[in-house]
Scaffold this motif. Structure first.
Motif, PDB file in Angstrom:
ATOM      1  N   ASN A 168       0.822  -1.211   0.000  1.00  0.00           N
ATOM      2  CA  ASN A 168       0.000   0.000   0.000  1.00  0.00           C
ATOM      3  C   ASN A 168       0.857   1.263   0.000  1.00  0.00           C
ATOM      4  O   ASN A 168       0.343   2.371   0.207  1.00  0.00           O
ATOM      5  CB  ASN A 168      -0.952   0.006   1.200  1.00  0.00           C
ATOM      6  CG  ASN A 168      -2.138  -0.919   0.994  1.00  0.00           C
ATOM      7  OD1 ASN A 168      -3.044  -0.613   0.228  1.00  0.00           O
ATOM      8  ND2 ASN A 168      -2.114  -2.058   1.667  1.00  0.00           N
TER       9      ASN A 168
ATOM     10  N   ASP B 150      -6.489  -0.861  -7.966  1.00  0.00           N
ATOM     11  CA  ASP B 150      -5.719  -2.084  -7.746  1.00  0.00           C
ATOM     12  C   ASP B 150      -4.919  -2.405  -8.995  1.00  0.00           C
ATOM     13  O   ASP B 150      -5.473  -2.552 -10.083  1.00  0.00           O
ATOM     14  CB  ASP B 150      -6.657  -3.255  -7.444  1.00  0.00           C
ATOM     15  CG  ASP B 150      -7.190  -3.205  -6.021  1.00  0.00           C
ATOM     16  OD1 ASP B 150      -6.371  -3.007  -5.107  1.00  0.00           O
ATOM     17  OD2 ASP B 150      -8.407  -3.342  -5.852  1.00  0.00           O
TER      18      ASP B 150
ATOM     19  N   THR C   2      -1.682  -4.263  -5.830  1.00  0.00           N
ATOM     20  CA  THR C   2      -1.125  -3.093  -5.157  1.00  0.00           C
ATOM     21  C   THR C   2      -2.055  -1.910  -5.359  1.00  0.00           C
ATOM     22  O   THR C   2      -2.546  -1.684  -6.454  1.00  0.00           O
ATOM     23  CB  THR C   2       0.273  -2.750  -5.718  1.00  0.00           C
ATOM     24  OG1 THR C   2       1.118  -3.886  -5.564  1.00  0.00           O
ATOM     25  CG2 THR C   2       0.884  -1.569  -4.975  1.00  0.00           C
ATOM     26  N   LYS C   3      -2.278  -1.171  -4.277  1.00  0.00           N
ATOM     27  CA  LYS C   3      -3.105   0.024  -4.367  1.00  0.00           C
ATOM     28  C   LYS C   3      -2.261   1.170  -4.935  1.00  0.00           C
ATOM     29  O   LYS C   3      -1.238   1.547  -4.361  1.00  0.00           O
ATOM     30  CB  LYS C   3      -3.653   0.418  -2.988  1.00  0.00           C
ATOM     31  CG  LYS C   3      -4.651  -0.581  -2.411  1.00  0.00           C
ATOM     32  CD  LYS C   3      -5.999  -0.467  -3.104  1.00  0.00           C
ATOM     33  CE  LYS C   3      -7.050  -1.323  -2.388  1.00  0.00           C
ATOM     34  NZ  LYS C   3      -8.355  -1.246  -3.067  1.00  0.00           N
TER      35      LYS C   3
END
Length: 627
Positions: free
Chosen positions: A33, A234, A238-239
């Motif tokens: 994140n 996304d 992974t953001k």
């Protein structure tokens, strides 16, 4: 009792492993994140595996803490076999080595692992010779507080991004407040200072969003700026925070109609807007699909109805497989931008690119007086073209610097080596000639025993260079110069001999080069060209047309059956007759010579006892290549 101790030890180990497992999961989640500050705190206490160390290094790397990143990456480099390390790791390690000025080690990494040989010492030496300016820098925002960067010119004021508002929430990536845009007056006295620093309105500066990199139209009524979207996407689990360019309009002294431009997207970022001089194009950086690297520089046309054309990638003269950002277009149409994919001194370096025929030329690193081992970016020139602003984190925080630039004396040249195209042998005594775009001779050099040449040039010009050696086909290479001096103009001239290029050309045992054609036959005691002879000479005409620099000698020979002087005169007339045939068929006379040898050079030295066959062999016309 022993059993109880063993149980306690096992339970302790189990709890420890479980605790490490929990910590690892949390660190990985924070890392994915991009909460790098918090993730680094946990990774520091985890087992020193290659995976944990690389992620720890990444946490420092993405926050420009290169000294700490080096410590982690160095352990990864020492732990893992080179076959297991990725190009991405090698690039980060290479970048970090430059960021702490370990240039020799960085050169070794890029040469051995990134297939991009480089020598920083030679690069520095070259730039000192060719950069157009040296820069004097003054830190403008050291007293502002927080990080500040990205100047936009707005009349007699500047607008910049800063984390100075400590009341803003902190951003997980770096643990610092969110960016806002501020307006300030630049005061010039004994020192240059910022006065009356005020934030832009809440229509522009929003909560928990970054605003940065504002650019304004000349009338001050339209602003383009970067802002991250609230919702992250996304990407491979992974953001990712997406940044878009927003447009705002000044209505009754208030910024209104704030909305994302049409070419932005929720799926990729567009950022760092910049307007050209006549405000017909908007330049920006983006990671949209089909970029060459992680971020490329693009432009869109600004259309009459206030809409935009399709994004156009500036191509590989500007963009690399890495990151190109922060474009700025000066009044003279020079593009300035930041890149970590082109050769530089560490992090983002500043580059410039001139325009010719509506295309940007190869970019020039602006040199050591402006570029540091850290990130240097967001270059802006004011009206005079010799003062302006840039941003850099060389002090550990992003700061805005003013610059003054001073002209330098630049020297340019083209250099190279002349070799035989087939054998690779060096060709001494080759004449290398440099021509301008109109074909005028600019410079000329006869190369020595080492086959090397070096000729002076000017930047941003069109040239051709020719290698000429007797008995070789001249090679002409066309090239354009730009601001990079001799970096792009090391041209090796590989020239091919006539003998290697043409089956009918051969050498004798004495090093003479001849064109082998059917023999030319003349009537007894005659020299006029018969149809059979004309057919043979037509082959020679075609060859001379193909190679316009070829010069030949036509040598006529007779047998020994008549008197010596008669044969000498007859052969001279026959050689001249063949020469005239060539001239009548378009070959310039100055490329031709004729010689009558009579009976002085028989191929079969049979004297007065020659057979008819031997006489016919001695009667001939030879075509000797002189050049």
């Amino acid at each position: 009792m022993k059993t109880i101790k063993q149980y306690i030890l096992l339970a302790t180990l189990t709890i420890s492993v479980f605790s490490f497992s929990q910590s690892k999961s949390k660190a990985d989640m924070l890392y994915e994140n991009r909460a790098y500050v918090e993730a680094a705190e946990i990774f520091t206490n985890l087992p020193k595996t290659a995976t944990n160390l690389e992620k720890l290094g990444d946490c420092y790397y993405y926050n420009s803490e290169f000294a700490n990143a080096y410590k982690a990456y160095k352990q990864v480099y020492d732990l893992k076999d080179s076959a297991e390390l990725t190009d991405e790791f090698y690039f980060k390690y290479f970048d970090v080595l430059k960021g702490i000025k370990k240039y020799d080690e960085a050169d070794e990494i890029t040469t051995n692992h990134l297939n991009n040989p480089f020598n920083t010492k030679s690069f520095k030496s070259l730039l000192k010779r060719i950069i157009p300016y040296e820069y004097e820098l003054v830190n403008l925002t050291s007293d502002v507080g927080g990080s500040s960067f990205g100047v936009g010119l707005k009349g007699d004021k500047i607008v910049f991004a800063s984390t100075k508002n400590i009341k803003n929430p902190n951003y997980q990536w770096n643990g610092k407040p969110y960016l806002d845009l501020y307006e300030a007056k630049v005061s010039i006295g004994d020192t240059i200072t910022l006065d009356s620093i005020l934030p832009l309105s809440k229509k522009i500066n929003t909560v928990k969003q970054h605003e940065s990199n504002a650019v304004f139209t000349k009338d001050g009524k339209t602003m383009y700026f970067s802002r991250n979207l609230k919702k992250r996407i996304d990407l491979d689990s992974t953001k990712i925070a997406v940044v878009s360019i927003f447009k705002a309009e000044l209505v009754d002294d208030e910024w209104k109609n704030v909305e994302a431009v049409s070419f932005s997207s929720n799926e990729y970022s567009t950022m760092h807007p910049a307007l050209n001089e006549d405000e017909t194009k908007l330049y920006f950086s983006s990671d949209m699909p089909n970029t060459l690297g992680s971020f490329d520089i693009f432009y869109v046309d600004i259309l009459g109805d206030n809409s935009f054309g399709e994004p156009v990638n500036l191509g590989n003269n500007i963009n690399t497989i890495r990151r190109e950002q922060y474009p700025y277009i000066a009044k003279d149409s020079t593009l300035y931008f930041a890149s970590n994919g082109k050769h530089g001194f560490g992090g983002l370096d500043l580059f410039s690119s001139s325009v010719r025929n509506d295309k940007f030329l190869d970019a020039l690193n602006l040199g050591e007086t402006i570029n540091s081992e850290k990130d240097d970016f967001a270059f802006v020139v004011v009206d005079s073209l010799n003062t302006g602003f840039l941003s850099s984190n060389r002090s550990g925080l992003d700061n805005i610097y003013t610059f003054k630039r001073i002209d330098t004396e630049r020297t340019y040249f083209i250099e190279g080596l002349v070799t035989d195209k087939v054998t690779g042998d060096i060709l001494p005594n080759t004449t290398v000639t440099l021509f301008d775009k109109d074909g005028n001779v600019v410079a000329e050099q006869v190369v020595g025993a080492d086959g090397k040449y070096k000729l002076p040039t000017l930047p941003n010009q069109q040239y051709s260079v020719e290698g000429f050696q007797p008995k070789y086909i001249p090679q002409l290479e066309y090239f354009d110069t730009n601001d990079k001096g001799n970096i792009e103009f090391n041209i090796e001239l590989e020239i091919e001999s006539y003998k290697d290029a043409e089956d009918i050309v051969t050498d004798d045992d004495f090093g003479n080069t001849f064109i082998q054609l059917e023999n030319i036959y003349f009537d007894f005691a005659k020299w006029d060209i018969k149809p059979q002879a004309a057919s043979t000479l037509d082959v020679l005409v075609a060859l001379l047309v193909k190679y316009p620099r070829m010069e030949i000698q036509l040598g006529a020979h007779t047998d020994s059956r008549a008197g010596f002087q008669f044969n000498l005169d007859l052969s001279d007339k026959r050689a001249k007759s063949a020469l005239e045939y060539l001239v009548q068929n378009g070959i310039p006379r100055e490329r031709l010579t004729s010689v009558g040898y009579g009976e002085t050079k028989p191929l079969v030295p049979c004297g007065d006892n020659c057979t008819e066959t031997e006489h016919s062999i001695n009667r001939r016309v030879e075509f000797l290549i002189l050049k």
